[in-house]
Design an enzyme around this catalytic site. Structure first.
Site, PDB file in Angstrom:
ATOM      1  N   THR A   1      32.447  -6.943 -21.766  1.00 50.72           N
ATOM      2  CA  THR A   1      31.935  -7.421 -22.997  1.00 50.72           C
ATOM      3  C   THR A   1      30.620  -8.280 -22.867  1.00 50.72           C
ATOM      4  OG1 THR A   1      32.805  -9.025 -24.850  1.00 50.72           O
ATOM      5  CG2 THR A   1      33.719  -9.491 -22.736  1.00 50.72           C
ATOM      6  N   SER A   2      29.981  -8.076 -23.979  1.00 45.42           N
ATOM      7  CA  SER A   2      28.526  -8.579 -23.694  1.00 45.42           C
ATOM      8  C   SER A   2      28.528 -10.289 -23.904  1.00 45.42           C
ATOM      9  CB  SER A   2      27.607  -8.047 -24.710  1.00 45.42           C
ATOM     10  OG  SER A   2      28.035  -8.202 -26.176  1.00 45.42           O
TER      11      SER A   2
ATOM     12  N   CYS B   1      48.558  -1.471 -56.120  1.00 42.08           N
ATOM     13  CA  CYS B   1      47.423  -1.947 -57.084  1.00 42.08           C
ATOM     14  C   CYS B   1      47.546  -1.007 -58.321  1.00 42.08           C
ATOM     15  CB  CYS B   1      46.188  -2.051 -56.515  1.00 42.08           C
ATOM     16  SG  CYS B   1      45.862  -3.501 -55.563  1.00 42.08           S
TER      17      CYS B   1
ATOM     18  N   HIS C   1      40.497  -8.266 -33.049  1.00 37.61           N
ATOM     19  CA  HIS C   1      39.752  -7.491 -34.206  1.00 37.61           C
ATOM     20  C   HIS C   1      40.438  -6.259 -34.776  1.00 37.61           C
ATOM     21  CE1 HIS C   1      36.046  -9.160 -31.804  1.00 37.61           C
ATOM     22  NE2 HIS C   1      36.683 -10.113 -32.510  1.00 37.61           N
TER      23      HIS C   1
HETATM   24  C1  BV8 Z   1      34.292 -15.393 -37.486  1.00 38.29           C
HETATM   25  C2  BV8 Z   1      35.791  -5.005 -35.159  1.00 38.29           C
HETATM   26  C3  BV8 Z   1      34.786 -17.267 -38.789  1.00 38.29           C
HETATM   27  C4  BV8 Z   1      35.037  -3.982 -35.900  1.00 38.29           C
HETATM   28  C5  BV8 Z   1      33.973  -6.597 -34.290  1.00 38.29           C
HETATM   29  C6  BV8 Z   1      26.744 -15.855 -39.275  1.00 38.29           C
HETATM   30  C7  BV8 Z   1      27.590 -15.736 -40.365  1.00 38.29           C
HETATM   31  C8  BV8 Z   1      28.959 -15.218 -40.462  1.00 38.29           C
HETATM   32  C9  BV8 Z   1      29.335 -15.106 -39.164  1.00 38.29           C
HETATM   33  C10 BV8 Z   1      28.445 -15.450 -37.982  1.00 38.29           C
HETATM   34  C11 BV8 Z   1      27.292 -15.881 -38.341  1.00 38.29           C
HETATM   35  N1  BV8 Z   1      26.757 -16.288 -36.948  1.00 38.29           N
HETATM   36  C12 BV8 Z   1      27.977 -16.258 -35.967  1.00 38.29           C
HETATM   37  C13 BV8 Z   1      28.974 -15.841 -36.603  1.00 38.29           C
HETATM   38  C14 BV8 Z   1      30.259 -15.352 -36.107  1.00 38.29           C
HETATM   39  C15 BV8 Z   1      30.317 -13.929 -35.731  1.00 38.29           C
HETATM   40  C16 BV8 Z   1      29.470 -13.663 -34.705  1.00 38.29           C
HETATM   41  O1  BV8 Z   1      29.892 -14.091 -33.644  1.00 38.29           O
HETATM   42  N2  BV8 Z   1      28.114 -12.784 -34.768  1.00 38.29           N
HETATM   43  C17 BV8 Z   1      27.438 -12.500 -33.555  1.00 38.29           C
HETATM   44  C18 BV8 Z   1      26.742 -11.252 -33.786  1.00 38.29           C
HETATM   45  C19 BV8 Z   1      26.512 -13.512 -33.449  1.00 38.29           C
HETATM   46  N3  BV8 Z   1      31.641 -13.724 -35.567  1.00 38.29           N
HETATM   47  C20 BV8 Z   1      32.273 -13.267 -36.788  1.00 38.29           C
HETATM   48  O2  BV8 Z   1      31.883 -13.191 -37.699  1.00 38.29           O
HETATM   49  C21 BV8 Z   1      33.917 -13.350 -36.392  1.00 38.29           C
HETATM   50  N4  BV8 Z   1      34.575 -14.108 -37.303  1.00 38.29           N
HETATM   51  O3  BV8 Z   1      33.426 -15.809 -36.718  1.00 38.29           O
HETATM   52  O4  BV8 Z   1      35.133 -15.928 -38.350  1.00 38.29           O
HETATM   53  C22 BV8 Z   1      33.869 -17.445 -39.868  1.00 38.29           C
HETATM   54  C23 BV8 Z   1      33.817 -16.628 -41.039  1.00 38.29           C
HETATM   55  C24 BV8 Z   1      32.763 -16.756 -41.755  1.00 38.29           C
HETATM   56  C25 BV8 Z   1      31.597 -17.497 -41.528  1.00 38.29           C
HETATM   57  C26 BV8 Z   1      31.432 -17.974 -40.263  1.00 38.29           C
HETATM   58  C27 BV8 Z   1      32.413 -17.715 -39.384  1.00 38.29           C
HETATM   59  C28 BV8 Z   1      34.343 -11.979 -36.470  1.00 38.29           C
HETATM   60  C29 BV8 Z   1      33.770 -11.052 -35.339  1.00 38.29           C
HETATM   61  C30 BV8 Z   1      34.339  -9.727 -35.275  1.00 38.29           C
HETATM   62  C31 BV8 Z   1      33.561  -8.462 -35.673  1.00 38.29           C
HETATM   63  N5  BV8 Z   1      34.268  -7.138 -35.542  1.00 38.29           N
HETATM   64  N6  BV8 Z   1      34.821  -5.491 -33.975  1.00 38.29           N
HETATM   65  C32 BV8 Z   1      34.574  -2.759 -35.273  1.00 38.29           C
HETATM   66  O5  BV8 Z   1      35.122  -2.595 -34.207  1.00 38.29           O
HETATM   67  O6  BV8 Z   1      34.201  -2.181 -35.889  1.00 38.29           O
HETATM   68  S1  BV8 Z   1      32.794  -6.941 -33.057  1.00 38.29           S
HETATM   69  C33 BV8 Z   1      32.368  -5.802 -32.139  1.00 38.29           C
HETATM   70  O7  BV8 Z   1      31.304  -6.216 -31.476  1.00 38.29           O
HETATM   71  C34 BV8 Z   1      33.377  -5.664 -31.052  1.00 38.29           C
HETATM   72  O8  BV8 Z   1      34.688  -5.735 -31.676  1.00 38.29           O
HETATM   73  C35 BV8 Z   1      33.063  -6.682 -30.099  1.00 38.29           C
HETATM   74  O9  BV8 Z   1      33.762  -8.017 -30.318  1.00 38.29           O
HETATM   75  C36 BV8 Z   1      31.842  -7.126 -30.568  1.00 38.29           C
HETATM   76  C37 BV8 Z   1      30.948  -6.985 -29.464  1.00 38.29           C
HETATM   77  O10 BV8 Z   1      30.923  -5.835 -28.616  1.00 38.29           O
HETATM   78  P1  BV8 Z   1      31.502  -5.982 -27.074  1.00 38.29           P
HETATM   79  O11 BV8 Z   1      32.840  -5.236 -26.944  1.00 38.29           O
HETATM   80  O12 BV8 Z   1      31.274  -7.067 -26.208  1.00 38.29           O
HETATM   81  O13 BV8 Z   1      30.626  -4.672 -26.677  1.00 38.29           O
HETATM   82  P2  BV8 Z   1      28.946  -4.583 -26.268  1.00 38.29           P
HETATM   83  O14 BV8 Z   1      28.731  -3.232 -26.694  1.00 38.29           O
HETATM   84  O15 BV8 Z   1      28.533  -5.910 -27.087  1.00 38.29           O
HETATM   85  O16 BV8 Z   1      28.983  -4.982 -24.865  1.00 38.29           O
HETATM   86  C38 BV8 Z   1      29.766  -3.895 -24.001  1.00 38.29           C
HETATM   87  C39 BV8 Z   1      29.548  -4.754 -22.725  1.00 38.29           C
HETATM   88  O17 BV8 Z   1      30.030  -3.729 -21.710  1.00 38.29           O
HETATM   89  C40 BV8 Z   1      27.918  -4.730 -22.294  1.00 38.29           C
HETATM   90  O18 BV8 Z   1      27.636  -6.049 -21.555  1.00 38.29           O
HETATM   91  C41 BV8 Z   1      27.805  -3.777 -21.277  1.00 38.29           C
HETATM   92  O19 BV8 Z   1      26.853  -3.853 -20.286  1.00 38.29           O
HETATM   93  C42 BV8 Z   1      29.171  -3.862 -20.438  1.00 38.29           C
HETATM   94  N7  BV8 Z   1      29.554  -2.072 -20.031  1.00 38.29           N
HETATM   95  C43 BV8 Z   1      29.162  -1.032 -20.496  1.00 38.29           C
HETATM   96  N8  BV8 Z   1      29.786   0.079 -19.802  1.00 38.29           N
HETATM   97  C44 BV8 Z   1      30.499  -0.766 -18.982  1.00 38.29           C
HETATM   98  C45 BV8 Z   1      30.362  -2.237 -19.203  1.00 38.29           C
HETATM   99  N9  BV8 Z   1      31.017  -2.896 -18.339  1.00 38.29           N
HETATM  100  C46 BV8 Z   1      31.827  -2.242 -17.532  1.00 38.29           C
HETATM  101  N10 BV8 Z   1      32.255  -1.082 -17.197  1.00 38.29           N
HETATM  102  C47 BV8 Z   1      31.340  -0.331 -18.003  1.00 38.29           C
HETATM  103  N11 BV8 Z   1      31.545   1.056 -17.631  1.00 38.29           N
END
Ligand code: BV8
Length: 249
Positions: A195-196, A148, A113
């Protein structure tokens, strides 16, 4: 439960925000998907940037500052040690943009990312460049692209991260795919940590790994949405679990 690693094991690790949580970096879920009451999907999108580039630069400048104030935790260090022992048989693909894996010593890192510490032009295709500066309202204003400007057009600089709705860098994803292909010739282990399993394509990597015959492991403080895709689940904080997880032979 321990993860046995021998001379034939190839290890692909996927990390998310949970790995950095014990360093003091809030996860997306902890923030309940919000930042200053803005839904992250609104701030971390091209539409959000077009609508209010100052707000988005404030969001990323705050995270740049925070990430520089914290340190890697034992979970990051354990993954760097695994790479040290395994070399080319280990690859770390991270969703995190905080640079903590590299600061812990990991070198074989794919930042799927992007990086908090790189900036690129939102308009032209000049390559992303290292940038530790804060930008936005009260921090020097909105940064303009010199290329640019030299070409007589308006070009705003933006964080070189992948926003929701944006394509990932195909070169980086091909690197992960190629590693899976090589790993399939040996004993392939896929390990997801902190990761969730909500955001794609990262959340789909476990299924791709299984298609290559991987034994799949999840380390997380709680079960995740895609927990059912993993053969093994070790519940606990990564900073405590990872240093004890590997059984080296
Ligand atoms: C894509 C960078 C093709 C920026 C991030 C509708 C329209 C458009 C797209 C979509 C759509 N529907 C779905 C999509 C695809 C979309 C997607 O998946 N959306 C989700 C919300 C449904 N994906 C995209 O858009 C990707 N591109 O698909 O391109 C495309 C293009 C156009 C149209 C369609 C498709 C791009 C996704 C990248 C987004 N950028 N980050 C920034 O950081 O600011 S995402 C960001 O959130 C993170 O990078 C990470 O990937 C994501 C989730 O975060 P996690 O890392 O999982 O963290 P989270 O907090 O969620 O979970 C933490 C976990 O750790 C928890 O489970 C917790 O219990 C646990 N935890 C906590 N503490 C601990 C622990 N575990 C162990 N030890 C601990 N101490």
């Amino acid at each position: 439960m321990r993860l046995a690693v021998d001379g034939d094991t190839h290890l692909l690790v996927l990390t998310g925000a949970g790995v950095s949580a014990e360093s003091g970096v809030p996860t997306f879920r902890d923030a309940k998907g919000l930042w200053e009451q803005h839904p992250i999907e609104q701030v971390a999108t091209p539409q959000g940037f077009a609508a209010d580039p100052g707000l988005v630069w404030r969001f990323y400048s705050q995270r740049r500052r925070r990430a520089r104030e914290v340190s890697p935790n034992p979970g990051h260090l354990a993954l760097a040690e695994a790479e040290g022992r395994m070399g080319e048989r280990c690859l770390l693909v991270t969703q995190n943009i905080d640079g903590l894996h590299q600061r812990a010593g990991s070198r074989r890192v794919v930042e799927m990312h992007g990086s908090l510490f790189e900036t690129r032009c939102a308009r032209c295709d000049r390559p992303a460049f290292p940038d530790l500066e804060e930008h936005g309202p009260g921090a020097g204003g909105l940064p303009q692209c010199e290329a640019c400007a030299a070409a007589g057009r308006e070009g705003l600089l933006r964080p070189a991260v992948v926003w929701f709705g944006e394509m990932l860098d195909p070169t980086r994803m091909r690197q992960v795919e190629a590693f899976m292909g090589r790993a399939a010739t040996g004993r392939f282990v896929f390990l997801a940590v902190g990761t969730s399993g909500v955001v794609y394509p990262a959340a789909g990597l476990v299924l791709e790994a299984r298609a290559y015959g991987a034994d799949t492991w999840l380390v997380n403080v709680e079960p995740t949405e895609n927990r059912g895709a993993f053969h093994h689940f070790v519940q606990g904080p990564s900073g405590r679990v990872l240093p004890e997880l590997f059984e080296w032979s």
